[in-house]
Design a protein around this motif. Structure first.
Motif, PDB file in Angstrom:
ATOM      1  N   ASP A 190    -100.414 -96.137  12.707  1.00 54.97           N
ATOM      2  CA  ASP A 190     -98.981 -96.191  12.352  1.00 54.97           C
ATOM      3  C   ASP A 190     -98.157 -96.814  13.467  1.00 54.97           C
ATOM      4  O   ASP A 190     -97.048 -97.268  13.245  1.00 54.97           O
ATOM      5  CB  ASP A 190     -98.441 -94.763  12.134  1.00 54.97           C
ATOM      6  CG  ASP A 190     -99.130 -94.108  10.957  1.00 54.97           C
ATOM      7  OD1 ASP A 190     -99.805 -94.827  10.214  1.00 54.97           O
ATOM      8  OD2 ASP A 190     -98.998 -92.882  10.814  1.00 54.97           O
ATOM      9  N   GLU A 191     -98.684 -96.741  14.696  1.00 48.81           N
ATOM     10  CA  GLU A 191     -97.870 -97.167  15.844  1.00 48.81           C
ATOM     11  C   GLU A 191     -98.310 -98.516  16.393  1.00 48.81           C
ATOM     12  O   GLU A 191     -98.081 -98.826  17.566  1.00 48.81           O
ATOM     13  CB  GLU A 191     -97.913 -96.078  16.929  1.00 48.81           C
ATOM     14  CG  GLU A 191     -97.207 -94.814  16.474  1.00 48.81           C
ATOM     15  CD  GLU A 191     -97.314 -93.660  17.471  1.00 48.81           C
ATOM     16  OE1 GLU A 191     -97.838 -93.877  18.576  1.00 48.81           O
ATOM     17  OE2 GLU A 191     -96.880 -92.559  17.122  1.00 48.81           O
TER      18      GLU A 191
ATOM     19  N   PRO B 141     -98.070 -81.948  25.460  1.00 49.46           N
ATOM     20  CA  PRO B 141     -99.004 -81.615  24.376  1.00 49.46           C
ATOM     21  C   PRO B 141     -98.757 -82.419  23.094  1.00 49.46           C
ATOM     22  O   PRO B 141     -99.716 -82.852  22.435  1.00 49.46           O
ATOM     23  CB  PRO B 141     -98.757 -80.119  24.149  1.00 49.46           C
ATOM     24  CG  PRO B 141     -98.246 -79.617  25.442  1.00 49.46           C
ATOM     25  CD  PRO B 141     -97.467 -80.734  26.055  1.00 49.46           C
ATOM     26  N   TRP B 142     -97.504 -82.654  22.722  1.00 50.79           N
ATOM     27  CA  TRP B 142     -97.229 -83.381  21.472  1.00 50.79           C
ATOM     28  C   TRP B 142     -97.611 -84.866  21.574  1.00 50.79           C
ATOM     29  O   TRP B 142     -97.706 -85.551  20.562  1.00 50.79           O
ATOM     30  CB  TRP B 142     -95.751 -83.244  21.088  1.00 50.79           C
ATOM     31  CG  TRP B 142     -94.799 -83.926  22.060  1.00 50.79           C
ATOM     32  CD1 TRP B 142     -94.195 -83.359  23.136  1.00 50.79           C
ATOM     33  CD2 TRP B 142     -94.369 -85.290  22.025  1.00 50.79           C
ATOM     34  NE1 TRP B 142     -93.424 -84.267  23.805  1.00 50.79           N
ATOM     35  CE2 TRP B 142     -93.510 -85.464  23.134  1.00 50.79           C
ATOM     36  CE3 TRP B 142     -94.630 -86.377  21.188  1.00 50.79           C
ATOM     37  CZ2 TRP B 142     -92.906 -86.686  23.417  1.00 50.79           C
ATOM     38  CZ3 TRP B 142     -94.006 -87.596  21.481  1.00 50.79           C
ATOM     39  CH2 TRP B 142     -93.166 -87.741  22.583  1.00 50.79           C
ATOM     40  N   ASP B 143     -97.825 -85.334  22.831  1.00 47.89           N
ATOM     41  CA  ASP B 143     -98.104 -86.761  23.050  1.00 47.89           C
ATOM     42  C   ASP B 143     -99.509 -86.953  23.611  1.00 47.89           C
ATOM     43  O   ASP B 143     -99.811 -87.943  24.264  1.00 47.89           O
ATOM     44  CB  ASP B 143     -97.051 -87.293  24.044  1.00 47.89           C
ATOM     45  CG  ASP B 143     -97.100 -88.796  24.173  1.00 47.89           C
ATOM     46  OD1 ASP B 143     -97.490 -89.462  23.198  1.00 47.89           O
ATOM     47  OD2 ASP B 143     -96.749 -89.324  25.249  1.00 47.89           O
TER      48      ASP B 143
ATOM     49  N   GLY C 143     -98.055-101.054  41.404  1.00 40.70           N
ATOM     50  CA  GLY C 143     -96.787-100.777  40.744  1.00 40.70           C
ATOM     51  C   GLY C 143     -96.927 -99.687  39.686  1.00 40.70           C
ATOM     52  O   GLY C 143     -95.985 -99.432  38.941  1.00 40.70           O
ATOM     53  N   ALA C 144     -98.079 -99.034  39.586  1.00 42.58           N
ATOM     54  CA  ALA C 144     -98.300 -98.011  38.556  1.00 42.58           C
ATOM     55  C   ALA C 144     -97.319 -96.847  38.730  1.00 42.58           C
ATOM     56  O   ALA C 144     -96.904 -96.535  39.855  1.00 42.58           O
ATOM     57  CB  ALA C 144     -99.732 -97.477  38.639  1.00 42.58           C
ATOM     58  N   PHE C 145     -96.973 -96.219  37.632  1.00 43.62           N
ATOM     59  CA  PHE C 145     -96.035 -95.100  37.630  1.00 43.62           C
ATOM     60  C   PHE C 145     -96.479 -94.028  38.622  1.00 43.62           C
ATOM     61  O   PHE C 145     -97.582 -93.478  38.496  1.00 43.62           O
ATOM     62  CB  PHE C 145     -95.965 -94.515  36.206  1.00 43.62           C
ATOM     63  CG  PHE C 145     -95.027 -93.352  36.070  1.00 43.62           C
ATOM     64  CD1 PHE C 145     -93.698 -93.553  35.755  1.00 43.62           C
ATOM     65  CD2 PHE C 145     -95.479 -92.056  36.274  1.00 43.62           C
ATOM     66  CE1 PHE C 145     -92.835 -92.486  35.634  1.00 43.62           C
ATOM     67  CE2 PHE C 145     -94.614 -90.977  36.159  1.00 43.62           C
ATOM     68  CZ  PHE C 145     -93.290 -91.195  35.839  1.00 43.62           C
ATOM     69  N   ASN C 146     -95.631 -93.781  39.616  1.00 42.53           N
ATOM     70  CA  ASN C 146     -95.923 -92.796  40.670  1.00 42.53           C
ATOM     71  C   ASN C 146     -97.288 -93.021  41.336  1.00 42.53           C
ATOM     72  O   ASN C 146     -97.879 -92.098  41.886  1.00 42.53           O
ATOM     73  CB  ASN C 146     -95.842 -91.373  40.133  1.00 42.53           C
ATOM     74  CG  ASN C 146     -94.446 -90.792  40.343  1.00 42.53           C
ATOM     75  OD1 ASN C 146     -93.709 -91.275  41.202  1.00 42.53           O
ATOM     76  ND2 ASN C 146     -94.088 -89.785  39.593  1.00 42.53           N
ATOM     77  N   GLY C 147     -97.782 -94.222  41.236  1.00 37.84           N
ATOM     78  CA  GLY C 147     -99.061 -94.554  41.880  1.00 37.84           C
ATOM     79  C   GLY C 147    -100.268 -93.998  41.155  1.00 37.84           C
ATOM     80  O   GLY C 147    -101.392 -94.092  41.647  1.00 37.84           O
TER      81      GLY C 147
ATOM     82  N   LEU D 282    -105.109 -86.321  20.960  1.00 38.24           N
ATOM     83  CA  LEU D 282    -105.308 -86.159  19.504  1.00 38.24           C
ATOM     84  C   LEU D 282    -104.166 -86.779  18.700  1.00 38.24           C
ATOM     85  O   LEU D 282    -104.409 -87.630  17.833  1.00 38.24           O
ATOM     86  CB  LEU D 282    -105.502 -84.680  19.171  1.00 38.24           C
ATOM     87  CG  LEU D 282    -106.959 -84.223  19.128  1.00 38.24           C
ATOM     88  CD1 LEU D 282    -107.019 -82.732  18.795  1.00 38.24           C
ATOM     89  CD2 LEU D 282    -107.740 -85.014  18.081  1.00 38.24           C
ATOM     90  N   PRO D 283    -102.896 -86.349  18.920  1.00 36.40           N
ATOM     91  CA  PRO D 283    -101.823 -86.980  18.145  1.00 36.40           C
ATOM     92  C   PRO D 283    -101.753 -88.494  18.344  1.00 36.40           C
ATOM     93  O   PRO D 283    -101.434 -89.230  17.412  1.00 36.40           O
ATOM     94  CB  PRO D 283    -100.552 -86.294  18.642  1.00 36.40           C
ATOM     95  CG  PRO D 283    -100.922 -85.474  19.805  1.00 36.40           C
ATOM     96  CD  PRO D 283    -102.388 -85.258  19.772  1.00 36.40           C
ATOM     97  N   ARG D 284    -102.065 -88.969  19.550  1.00 34.81           N
ATOM     98  CA  ARG D 284    -102.020 -90.421  19.773  1.00 34.81           C
ATOM     99  C   ARG D 284    -103.068 -91.132  18.912  1.00 34.81           C
ATOM    100  O   ARG D 284    -102.794 -92.164  18.318  1.00 34.81           O
ATOM    101  CB  ARG D 284    -102.264 -90.751  21.256  1.00 34.81           C
ATOM    102  CG  ARG D 284    -101.040 -90.568  22.100  1.00 34.81           C
ATOM    103  CD  ARG D 284    -101.225 -91.225  23.456  1.00 34.81           C
ATOM    104  NE  ARG D 284    -100.181 -90.794  24.379  1.00 34.81           N
ATOM    105  CZ  ARG D 284     -99.912 -91.412  25.516  1.00 34.81           C
ATOM    106  NH1 ARG D 284    -100.599 -92.475  25.878  1.00 34.81           N
ATOM    107  NH2 ARG D 284     -98.964 -90.969  26.308  1.00 34.81           N
TER     108      ARG D 284
ATOM    109  N   MET E 292    -104.458 -89.965  16.209  1.00 36.29           N
ATOM    110  CA  MET E 292    -104.146 -89.775  14.792  1.00 36.29           C
ATOM    111  C   MET E 292    -103.010 -90.712  14.338  1.00 36.29           C
ATOM    112  O   MET E 292    -102.913 -91.045  13.153  1.00 36.29           O
ATOM    113  CB  MET E 292    -103.771 -88.306  14.519  1.00 36.29           C
ATOM    114  CG  MET E 292    -104.975 -87.361  14.609  1.00 36.29           C
ATOM    115  SD  MET E 292    -104.502 -85.653  14.845  1.00 36.29           S
ATOM    116  CE  MET E 292    -104.268 -85.141  13.162  1.00 36.29           C
ATOM    117  N   CYS E 293    -102.142 -91.117  15.258  1.00 39.82           N
ATOM    118  CA  CYS E 293    -101.008 -91.984  14.907  1.00 39.82           C
ATOM    119  C   CYS E 293    -101.265 -93.448  15.263  1.00 39.82           C
ATOM    120  O   CYS E 293    -100.376 -94.293  15.155  1.00 39.82           O
ATOM    121  CB  CYS E 293     -99.752 -91.530  15.644  1.00 39.82           C
ATOM    122  SG  CYS E 293     -99.184 -89.924  15.113  1.00 39.82           S
TER     123      CYS E 293
END
Lengths: 407, 103
Positions: free
Chosen positions: B59-60, B46-48, B33-37, B51-53, B55-56
């Motif tokens: 917070d998340e 790039p924003w997601d 059932g994985a997204f698009n297999g 590194l940003p993950r 670093m956040c």
């Protein structure tokens, strides 16, 4: 060698790069704040395709019934649009569907080979051909209850009894007995339609001429296939002109077909397999050249080699953990654990009922079961860690099992 | 692939294939059932990305004790990232468990 010749341009880490790093977190937070709070409702395209090719359930209605012989009927099934089945999943000739039935309060399943061709599924129907057996729990139910308009539920197409060009020869010898003709009808139709590029010599064993299913239809398919389909009928209980008499022996196969470089596909009842295993063994074929279709649950398990005869009349208790609850149910020595579960009104997963597919795979915590060698389709790791397939396991003591989920 | 294997090693394996099944993303989508297999995650914007993950990450974390592992987790896509995110989730769980215990 100068730097110019190598054409390498290494820039020092600049202030702008550092700023980019510094901006990563606020930029991410901004993007998240800006994102709409609506849930994503669209199913991704690959998952949509997976659902179309491998639906868990197909809801259909019976549209037509054809009496093939006194004891065999073909049921044509079309999508039940009121139940959200708008098309039928594609399959390979030789695959089967696992049907669900509610009989006397028990939910039971039975696999039936698709006897129509994939081309016909594209046109909007499947056909299955059912032979009524004396004492046949489900076949009698179908004969009595399935009428035009009856709603039926099946799985998506299952099974591995199909021609695979990377594995099998394009020269195929088919051996069928009784209702085991059904997957070969699908293959023969597909050959005649030009979709399946093989030549098939089919040996079909029946008791009497009146019991031959699809007699006339196979004559027409032979003509339509332009020499790529040849059918050899074999009768065991009466003689008829132009038809072989006796059983399908190694000598008979050699007489009508060239074994050299052929793949052999076999589908028939349990008793035919017992006979054929010796005959096929004498032909000197490699394991990879012979494919045996599953024939469902073993009958008369006490006749199977290695069965502990002292347990044959035993009645046992089975503790079953399924879906967070535990039940204590009776289990008879002569019946598979799956049958005992269904008889008790439980609804465990199942498909092939022959020990192969693994749909019913469960963990045996305590107790002993007998598993016929021919129907032990477990992986080595499963054997080591106590997993069993309830459809091919027979109780020889009280036992306790965990079934991962309900169907 | 079979042709290339036979050519590279100068052996014939085609005649010895006893079983063969071909799996595609559709196969993985069917079984998992994985997204698009794509069972090891998809390529992030790039924003997601990783590194940003990372670093956040603190917070998340909205549910105490809940960590995510796999190709859709903080280390993003790929086989080794999926493996390492499992290790990371286990270490974080252990760390928080020890904090609760006051060790």
């Amino acid at each position: 060698m100068s730097k110019d010749k190598l054409n390498i341009n290494i820039k020092p880490l600049g202030v702008l790069d550092l700023l980019t790093f510094k901006k990563l977190v606020p930029y991410r937070k901004k993007k998240i704040v800006e994102a709409p709070a609506n849930p994503v409702k669209e199913t991704p395209p690959v998952n949509v395709l997976a659902h179309r090719l491998h639906p868990q359930r197909q809801y259909m209605t019976v549209s037509e019934i054809v009496e093939e012989t006194a004891a065999a009927r073909t049921y044509r099934l079309v999508p039940d649009k009121d139940s959200e089945t708008f098309e039928l999943a594609q399959f390979r000739p030789g695959q089967y569907l696992s049907f669900s039935f509610n009989i006397e309060g028990s939910t039971v399943t039975r696999p039936y080979s698709i006897s129509s061709s994939p081309e016909e599924a594209l046109k909007g129907f499947y056909e299955i051909t059912v032979k009524q057996n004396e004492g046949g729990y489900v076949s009698n139910f179908i004969f009595k209850n399935w009428k035009p308009g009856t709603a039926v539920i099946s799985s998506g197409p299952q099974g591995y009894f199909y021609h695979e060009r990377l594995r099998d020869s394009s020269k195929v010898i088919g051996i069928a007995g009784g209702c085991g003709i059904t997957p070969f009808r699908s293959m023969a139709k597909s050959i005649a339609e030009g979709a399946l590029d093989i030549s098939l010599t089919l040996f079909y064993g029946s008791n009497t001429i009146n019991e031959i299913i699809f007699l006339k239809e196979f004559e027409e398919l032979e003509r339509a296939s332009k020499g790529r389909l040849k059918v050899v009928h074999v009768l065991s209980e009466e003689k008829a002109e132009g038809i072989e008499y006796g059983f399908i022996t190694g000598d008979l196969i050699r007489k009508h077909a060239d074994l050299n470089g052929s793949s052999v596909f076999i589908c028939g009842p349990q008793v035919m397999y017992q006979f054929l295993r010796k005959e096929i063994g004498s032909l000197g074929l490699r394991k990879k050249d012979v494919r045996w279709e599953l024939f469902g649950e073993i009958k008369n398990v006490d006749k199977v080699t290695g069965y502990p005869m002292e347990k044959a009349d035993g009645s046992f208790m089975m503790f079953v953990h399924m879906d967070g609850s535990t039940q204590r149910i009776p289990a008879s020595a002569g019946e598979s654990l799956l049958t005992a579960l269904e008889r008790a009104g439980m609804n465990p997963p199942s498909a092939c009922r022959s020990g192969a597919c693994g749909f019913c795979r469960s963990l045996l915590i305590s107790g002993d079961v007998f598993i016929p060698e021919d129907e032990d389709g477990r992986r080595l790791a499963d054997k080591k860690f106590g997993y069993i397939h309830p459809c091919s396991s027979f109780p020889v003591s009280d036992l306790e099992i965990i079934i991962p989920r309900a169907r | 692939m079979i042709d290339e294997f036979e050519k590279a090693l100068d052996v014939r394996i085609r005649d010895s294939i006893e079983e063969i099944e071909i799996a595609t993303p559709v196969t993985f989508a069917n079984y998992t059932g994985a997204f698009n297999g794509s069972i090891y995650g998809y390529e992030p914007a790039p924003w997601d990305s990783v590194l940003p993950r990372l670093m956040c990450m603190n917070d998340e974390s909205y549910i105490k004790g809940l960590e995510f592992a796999g190709g859709f987790g903080v280390r993003c896509h790929g086989y080794s990232s999926s493996l390492q995110s499992g290790e990371l989730a286990a270490l974080l769980t252990y760390k928080k468990f020890m904090e609760v215990k006051g060790v």
